[in-house]
Scaffold this motif. Structure first.
Motif, PDB file in Angstrom:
ATOM      1  N   ALA A 134       0.852  -1.189   0.000  1.00 50.82           N
ATOM      2  CA  ALA A 134       0.000   0.000   0.000  1.00 50.82           C
ATOM      3  C   ALA A 134       0.885   1.236   0.000  1.00 50.82           C
ATOM      4  CB  ALA A 134      -0.908   0.006   1.221  1.00 50.82           C
ATOM      5  N   GLY A 135       0.612   2.138  -0.904  1.00 54.56           N
ATOM      6  CA  GLY A 135       1.447   3.319  -1.041  1.00 54.56           C
ATOM      7  C   GLY A 135       2.474   3.188  -2.143  1.00 54.56           C
ATOM      8  N   ALA A 136       2.739   1.949  -2.554  1.00 54.97           N
ATOM      9  CA  ALA A 136       3.679   1.731  -3.653  1.00 54.97           C
ATOM     10  C   ALA A 136       2.927   1.479  -4.951  1.00 54.97           C
ATOM     11  CB  ALA A 136       4.592   0.552  -3.351  1.00 54.97           C
ATOM     12  N   LEU A 137       1.973   0.544  -4.900  1.00 60.63           N
ATOM     13  CA  LEU A 137       1.222   0.162  -6.093  1.00 60.63           C
ATOM     14  C   LEU A 137      -0.262   0.070  -5.773  1.00 60.63           C
ATOM     15  CD1 LEU A 137       3.536  -2.752  -7.315  1.00 60.63           C
ATOM     16  CD2 LEU A 137       3.441  -0.448  -8.259  1.00 60.63           C
ATOM     17  N   GLU A 138      -1.096   0.368  -6.760  1.00 60.93           N
ATOM     18  CA  GLU A 138      -2.529   0.218  -6.587  1.00 60.93           C
ATOM     19  C   GLU A 138      -2.884  -1.264  -6.441  1.00 60.93           C
ATOM     20  OE1 GLU A 138      -4.952   2.408  -6.267  1.00 60.93           O
ATOM     21  OE2 GLU A 138      -3.554   4.096  -6.357  1.00 60.93           O
ATOM     22  N   LYS A 139      -3.866  -1.528  -5.595  1.00 60.79           N
ATOM     23  CA  LYS A 139      -4.263  -2.911  -5.346  1.00 60.79           C
ATOM     24  C   LYS A 139      -4.676  -3.622  -6.632  1.00 60.79           C
ATOM     25  CE  LYS A 139      -8.171  -3.749  -3.205  1.00 60.79           C
ATOM     26  NZ  LYS A 139      -9.201  -3.939  -2.146  1.00 60.79           N
ATOM     27  N   SER A 140      -5.483  -2.968  -7.449  1.00 68.62           N
ATOM     28  CA  SER A 140      -5.991  -3.593  -8.668  1.00 68.62           C
ATOM     29  C   SER A 140      -4.862  -3.914  -9.646  1.00 68.62           C
ATOM     30  CB  SER A 140      -7.014  -2.679  -9.348  1.00 68.62           C
ATOM     31  OG  SER A 140      -6.443  -1.417  -9.648  1.00 68.62           O
ATOM     32  N   VAL A 141      -3.816  -3.093  -9.641  1.00 67.08           N
ATOM     33  CA  VAL A 141      -2.682  -3.316 -10.538  1.00 67.08           C
ATOM     34  C   VAL A 141      -1.963  -4.613 -10.170  1.00 67.08           C
ATOM     35  CG1 VAL A 141      -0.402  -2.447 -11.194  1.00 67.08           C
ATOM     36  CG2 VAL A 141      -2.340  -0.875 -11.050  1.00 67.08           C
ATOM     37  N   ILE A 142      -1.725  -4.808  -8.877  1.00 70.23           N
ATOM     38  CA  ILE A 142      -1.033  -6.017  -8.418  1.00 70.23           C
ATOM     39  C   ILE A 142      -1.913  -7.243  -8.649  1.00 70.23           C
ATOM     40  CG2 ILE A 142       0.214  -7.082  -6.511  1.00 70.23           C
ATOM     41  CD1 ILE A 142       0.204  -4.318  -5.162  1.00 70.23           C
ATOM     42  N   GLU A 143      -3.197  -7.128  -8.349  1.00 77.91           N
ATOM     43  CA  GLU A 143      -4.110  -8.259  -8.525  1.00 77.91           C
ATOM     44  C   GLU A 143      -4.161  -8.707  -9.977  1.00 77.91           C
ATOM     45  OE1 GLU A 143      -7.277  -7.503  -4.863  1.00 77.91           O
ATOM     46  OE2 GLU A 143      -7.644  -6.572  -6.822  1.00 77.91           O
ATOM     47  N   SER A 144      -4.164  -7.745 -10.890  1.00 81.65           N
ATOM     48  CA  SER A 144      -4.185  -8.065 -12.313  1.00 81.65           C
ATOM     49  C   SER A 144      -2.868  -8.692 -12.752  1.00 81.65           C
ATOM     50  CB  SER A 144      -4.465  -6.799 -13.122  1.00 81.65           C
ATOM     51  OG  SER A 144      -4.415  -7.062 -14.503  1.00 81.65           O
ATOM     52  N   GLU A 145      -1.768  -8.170 -12.266  1.00 81.37           N
ATOM     53  CA  GLU A 145      -0.453  -8.670 -12.648  1.00 81.37           C
ATOM     54  C   GLU A 145      -0.222 -10.095 -12.165  1.00 81.37           C
ATOM     55  OE1 GLU A 145       3.549  -8.704 -14.050  1.00 81.37           O
ATOM     56  OE2 GLU A 145       1.848  -7.398 -14.508  1.00 81.37           O
TER      57      GLU A 145
ATOM     58  N   GLN B 158      -2.684 -12.210 -10.881  1.00 82.33           N
ATOM     59  CA  GLN B 158      -3.870 -13.075 -11.008  1.00 82.33           C
ATOM     60  C   GLN B 158      -4.326 -13.617  -9.647  1.00 82.33           C
ATOM     61  OE1 GLN B 158      -5.542 -13.675 -14.190  1.00 82.33           O
ATOM     62  NE2 GLN B 158      -4.268 -11.843 -14.401  1.00 82.33           N
ATOM     63  N   GLY B 159      -4.650 -12.701  -8.764  1.00 80.79           N
ATOM     64  CA  GLY B 159      -5.154 -13.077  -7.451  1.00 80.79           C
ATOM     65  C   GLY B 159      -5.866 -11.898  -6.841  1.00 80.79           C
ATOM     66  N   SER B 160      -6.091 -11.945  -5.533  1.00 81.82           N
ATOM     67  CA  SER B 160      -6.796 -10.846  -4.871  1.00 81.82           C
ATOM     68  C   SER B 160      -6.307 -10.683  -3.440  1.00 81.82           C
ATOM     69  CB  SER B 160      -8.311 -11.090  -4.880  1.00 81.82           C
ATOM     70  OG  SER B 160      -8.624 -12.284  -4.187  1.00 81.82           O
ATOM     71  N   PHE B 161      -6.355  -9.441  -2.957  1.00 83.59           N
ATOM     72  CA  PHE B 161      -6.058  -9.164  -1.557  1.00 83.59           C
ATOM     73  C   PHE B 161      -7.341  -9.385  -0.760  1.00 83.59           C
ATOM     74  CE2 PHE B 161      -2.715  -6.853  -3.756  1.00 83.59           C
ATOM     75  CZ  PHE B 161      -1.605  -7.232  -3.020  1.00 83.59           C
ATOM     76  N   THR B 162      -7.264 -10.217   0.274  1.00 80.14           N
ATOM     77  CA  THR B 162      -8.443 -10.679   1.008  1.00 80.14           C
ATOM     78  C   THR B 162      -8.342 -10.289   2.469  1.00 80.14           C
ATOM     79  OG1 THR B 162      -8.546 -12.588  -0.483  1.00 80.14           O
ATOM     80  CG2 THR B 162      -9.848 -12.714   1.544  1.00 80.14           C
ATOM     81  N   ASP B 163      -9.435  -9.815   3.030  1.00 79.62           N
ATOM     82  CA  ASP B 163      -9.466  -9.475   4.448  1.00 79.62           C
ATOM     83  C   ASP B 163      -8.967 -10.661   5.276  1.00 79.62           C
ATOM     84  OD1 ASP B 163     -11.290  -9.566   7.158  1.00 79.62           O
ATOM     85  OD2 ASP B 163     -10.647  -7.543   6.647  1.00 79.62           O
ATOM     86  N   LEU B 164      -8.091 -10.381   6.238  1.00 77.55           N
ATOM     87  CA  LEU B 164      -7.446 -11.462   6.982  1.00 77.55           C
ATOM     88  C   LEU B 164      -8.448 -12.333   7.735  1.00 77.55           C
ATOM     89  CD1 LEU B 164      -4.724 -12.744   7.762  1.00 77.55           C
ATOM     90  CD2 LEU B 164      -4.706 -11.269   9.761  1.00 77.55           C
ATOM     91  N   ARG B 165      -9.537 -11.746   8.219  1.00 74.75           N
ATOM     92  CA  ARG B 165     -10.534 -12.535   8.957  1.00 74.75           C
ATOM     93  C   ARG B 165     -11.095 -13.655   8.080  1.00 74.75           C
ATOM     94  NH1 ARG B 165     -12.388 -10.225  13.800  1.00 74.75           N
ATOM     95  NH2 ARG B 165     -11.661  -8.097  14.124  1.00 74.75           N
ATOM     96  N   LYS B 166     -11.274 -13.367   6.807  1.00 78.51           N
ATOM     97  CA  LYS B 166     -11.739 -14.394   5.882  1.00 78.51           C
ATOM     98  C   LYS B 166     -10.599 -15.316   5.477  1.00 78.51           C
ATOM     99  CE  LYS B 166     -13.705 -15.158   1.285  1.00 78.51           C
ATOM    100  NZ  LYS B 166     -14.197 -14.530   0.027  1.00 78.51           N
TER     101      LYS B 166
END
Length: 339
Positions: free
Chosen positions: A111-122, A124-132
């Protein structure tokens, strides 16, 4: 001369470690990485990285499974360079463990370096809330993700010295922060929490807070007060929350729990007198607290949240999932009653 002595010390330590178990060698290697900044920086070049974004871990879904990818140092460098971020960003990573082969594991929040969607696309995954995430990934990955998030959160909230107000500096391993203005060193800490399953011999007491998902009941829990031991904390919490006096208690297990911050859950079974088992609930803390018999507990352990809702809109009781230490306490009690 000092450099020669340090090199000799590392060589001797390495030779001695050969005579120890894999676990001992691994723990001593991790301790070396925490104490030797140059060794830790060197280890980063051959380590693996777990990615986070705003403290949410990166997962990849493969079929019905959720995997926690480990990126090599080369992959991390490629991603950062591709999006024109400097390699210095890797300095923000923290050491969270290593393999039996001494391949170190680091965690890095982008966070602060790259947008979340950019990393997820690169990737092929997703950032997920830790509780889940803790309840969908493999059991061996859950403790590592919890520890990583707790350490990253601690660094994020301790960037300034509480004595001088000056910025603190992280060591390469992330095992401490130092205020060079005052010389004060800060170390990550955990808060002790007691979680207690109360029983009167034939029933166990479970409760819920207003913030819980509908139908979920669990054991009583609370932070230890300053100066309390575990026994005192259990007796006080039970007295405060449900108005019962504990006659005896025994320790069960412990678990690191990163919510709301880094906590050590100390799980106990507590016995109260059957003749003095009338609940007097603290409505400021709890929404409901009641006694459960063995049959109801056994059914609740089988039930999943999505299957607890009834036709009339009410919910049947269900309990925390098996990864939570509260589930272990409830299951232990049921097994003891069945025996």
């Amino acid at each position: 001369m000092a450099v020669v002595c340090q090199a000799l010390h590392r060589r001797v330590s390495s030779l001695l470690c050969r005579f120890h178990s894999t676990y001992v060698r691994k723990m001593r290697y991790l301790n070396q990485l925490k104490e030797d900044d140059s060794l830790c920086r060197q280890a980063r070049t051959s380590g693996t990285f777990y990615l986070f974004h705003n403290l949410s871990p990166f997962l990849q879904k493969v079929g019905k499974k959720y995997l926690v990818p480990q990126l090599s140092a080369a992959e991390m460098k490629r991603i950062l360079e591709k999006f024109q971020e400097t390699e210095q960003w890797i300095e923000k990573s923290v050491l969270i463990g290593c393999s039996d082969e001494h391949r170190p594991h680091f965690a890095l929040d982008l966070a602060g370096a790259l947008e979340k969607s950019v990393i997820e696309s690169e990737l092929q995954g997703s950032f997920t809330d830790l509780r889940k995430a803790l309840f969908v990934v493999d059991g061996k990955d859950s403790p590592l993700l919890a520890s990583a998030q707790a350490l990253l959160r601690w660094h994020d909230s301790h960037q300034y010295c509480s004595k001088t107000g000056q910025p603190t500096q992280k060591n390469p391993a992330g095992s401490k922060r130092v205020c060079h203005a005052s010389g004060v060193t800060y170390y990550p800490q955990m808060s002790p929490v007691v979680i207690t399953l109360v029983s009167d011999g034939s029933r166990c007491l479970l409760a819920r807070q207003p913030s819980f998902p509908p139908g979920m009941y669990t054991a009583l829990a609370g932070f230890c007060d300053m100066g309390e031991n575990v026994e005192e904390a259990v007796r006080r919490e039970v007295a405060e929350e449900v108005g019962l006096e504990v006659e005896s208690l025994r320790y069960s297990a412990s678990q690191h729990w990163p919510f709301p911050s880094s906590s050590l859950m100390i799980a106990c079974h507590a016995l109260v007198g059957a003749q003095r088992a009338e609940i007097s609930m603290d409505s400021l803390e709890l929404e409901e607290a009641r006694w459960f018999g063995l049959e109801e507990v056994v059914e609740g352990l089988k039930r999943e949240p999505r299957s607890s809702k009834q036709d009339d809109g009410s919910f049947l009781p269900w309990f925390p999932p098996k990864q939570a230490i509260a589930h272990q306490l409830i299951r232990e009690w049921a097994q003891q009653q069945s025996a």
